[in-house]
Design an enzyme around this catalytic site. Sequence first.
Site, PDB file in Angstrom:
ATOM      1  N   ARG A  55      35.547  36.539  34.968  1.00 38.72           N
ATOM      2  CA  ARG A  55      35.616  37.041  36.336  1.00 38.72           C
ATOM      3  C   ARG A  55      35.912  38.536  36.360  1.00 38.72           C
ATOM      4  O   ARG A  55      36.357  39.131  35.368  1.00 38.72           O
ATOM      5  CB  ARG A  55      36.698  36.290  37.123  1.00 38.72           C
ATOM      6  CG  ARG A  55      38.099  36.523  36.584  1.00 38.72           C
ATOM      7  CD  ARG A  55      39.177  36.139  37.579  1.00 38.72           C
ATOM      8  NE  ARG A  55      40.495  36.163  36.967  1.00 38.72           N
ATOM      9  CZ  ARG A  55      41.203  37.255  36.711  1.00 38.72           C
ATOM     10  NH1 ARG A  55      40.689  38.442  36.991  1.00 38.72           N
ATOM     11  NH2 ARG A  55      42.401  37.175  36.151  1.00 38.72           N
ATOM     12  N   GLY A  56      35.701  39.142  37.520  1.00 36.74           N
ATOM     13  CA  GLY A  56      36.094  40.528  37.699  1.00 36.74           C
ATOM     14  C   GLY A  56      37.601  40.653  37.828  1.00 36.74           C
ATOM     15  O   GLY A  56      38.336  39.669  37.925  1.00 36.74           O
ATOM     16  N   GLY A  57      38.080  41.895  37.823  1.00 37.74           N
ATOM     17  CA  GLY A  57      39.504  42.135  37.998  1.00 37.74           C
ATOM     18  C   GLY A  57      40.263  42.156  36.682  1.00 37.74           C
ATOM     19  O   GLY A  57      39.686  42.176  35.591  1.00 37.74           O
TER      20      GLY A  57
ATOM     21  N   THR B 152      46.040  38.084  36.087  1.00 39.17           N
ATOM     22  CA  THR B 152      46.851  37.495  37.141  1.00 39.17           C
ATOM     23  C   THR B 152      47.492  36.217  36.609  1.00 39.17           C
ATOM     24  O   THR B 152      47.196  35.755  35.507  1.00 39.17           O
ATOM     25  CB  THR B 152      46.051  37.222  38.425  1.00 39.17           C
ATOM     26  OG1 THR B 152      46.969  36.974  39.500  1.00 39.17           O
ATOM     27  CG2 THR B 152      45.111  36.031  38.264  1.00 39.17           C
TER      28      THR B 152
ATOM     29  N   HIS C 201      48.634  32.100  37.436  1.00 37.30           N
ATOM     30  CA  HIS C 201      48.479  30.886  38.231  1.00 37.30           C
ATOM     31  C   HIS C 201      49.561  29.905  37.811  1.00 37.30           C
ATOM     32  O   HIS C 201      49.938  29.840  36.636  1.00 37.30           O
ATOM     33  CB  HIS C 201      47.114  30.237  38.002  1.00 37.30           C
ATOM     34  CG  HIS C 201      45.950  31.117  38.316  1.00 37.30           C
ATOM     35  ND1 HIS C 201      45.751  31.684  39.558  1.00 37.30           N
ATOM     36  CD2 HIS C 201      44.906  31.531  37.561  1.00 37.30           C
ATOM     37  CE1 HIS C 201      44.643  32.397  39.546  1.00 37.30           C
ATOM     38  NE2 HIS C 201      44.113  32.331  38.334  1.00 37.30           N
TER      39      HIS C 201
ATOM     40  N   ILE D 183      41.984  38.010  44.225  1.00 32.95           N
ATOM     41  CA  ILE D 183      40.581  37.594  44.251  1.00 32.95           C
ATOM     42  C   ILE D 183      39.872  38.162  43.026  1.00 32.95           C
ATOM     43  O   ILE D 183      40.056  39.324  42.681  1.00 32.95           O
ATOM     44  CB  ILE D 183      39.873  38.086  45.531  1.00 32.95           C
ATOM     45  CG1 ILE D 183      40.431  37.371  46.767  1.00 32.95           C
ATOM     46  CG2 ILE D 183      38.357  37.872  45.443  1.00 32.95           C
ATOM     47  CD1 ILE D 183      39.862  37.887  48.079  1.00 32.95           C
ATOM     48  N   GLY D 184      39.064  37.341  42.380  1.00 31.03           N
ATOM     49  CA  GLY D 184      38.213  37.784  41.279  1.00 31.03           C
ATOM     50  C   GLY D 184      37.051  36.814  41.144  1.00 31.03           C
ATOM     51  O   GLY D 184      37.265  35.603  41.118  1.00 31.03           O
TER      52      GLY D 184
ATOM     53  N   GLY E 259      37.313  32.848  42.028  1.00 32.80           N
ATOM     54  CA  GLY E 259      37.535  32.946  43.465  1.00 32.80           C
ATOM     55  C   GLY E 259      38.862  33.565  43.835  1.00 32.80           C
ATOM     56  O   GLY E 259      39.133  34.719  43.515  1.00 32.80           O
TER      57      GLY E 259
ATOM     58  N   CYS F 122      47.460  42.439  38.042  1.00 33.17           N
ATOM     59  CA  CYS F 122      46.337  43.050  38.775  1.00 33.17           C
ATOM     60  C   CYS F 122      46.140  44.520  38.418  1.00 33.17           C
ATOM     61  O   CYS F 122      45.511  45.270  39.175  1.00 33.17           O
ATOM     62  CB  CYS F 122      46.539  42.908  40.282  1.00 33.17           C
ATOM     63  SG  CYS F 122      46.894  41.214  40.812  1.00 33.17           S
TER      64      CYS F 122
END
Length: 216
Positions: free
Chosen positions: A57-59, A62, A64, A125-126, A137, A155
């Site tokens: 994913r982008g970003g 992060t 979770h 978001i990514g 997402g 981030c």
Amino acid sequence: MQHALRARVQAGELPDVLLMLEHPPVYTLGRRSAPDDLPRGADWYREQGIDIVETARGGKLTYHGPGQLVGYPIVHVADIPAFIRTMEGAIAAALAEEGVTSRGRDHEGAQFTGVWVADRKIASIGVHVSRGVSMHGFAVNVDNDLRPFEWVVACGLPTTRMTSLARETGRDGRLPCFRRRMAHAYCTAFGRRQRLVAPARLGIGAGASAASPALS
């Protein structure tokens, strides 16, 4: 699971799908992540019971964990910036129903993508889009432990303060209700009709929530 579902959406075997779920404790690394995003070293984080997973994913990095709502839209996307900003708006709308005023900041630069309450980040978001269909997402902090964010460069912003719905409102146990609000807000923002399906209907077992909206 996401790769398999995306292939089926691309092939026209499934309608667009939004998975709603929680993860066990894990740091996910995006395409722009750097080694110093994990300043204490991978072994230390794993000793705390937190896995580390690289993603497409982008970003950047992060976290979770339980109590955080994760949404994976596996949907057709024609305009990626518009898709991200509409997703930010949907999250802000769901939070507003809980009495929290927030805003998206993707227009301020990629490092600010997500949803913020004043200067505190409440949602990340990514996404990754291939052959016109998205994967990955958003993640909204509902009543999850925020300390793991403090142990890393979350981030890509060393001074960013993370917040949650519980911290902003003083109310715990809101995840089941907020999940419903978020699914409805997402469908409203994208002009879609929601149909709840059990994970077994998608052939993905019990790892996702018992109500993953199929969109039409």
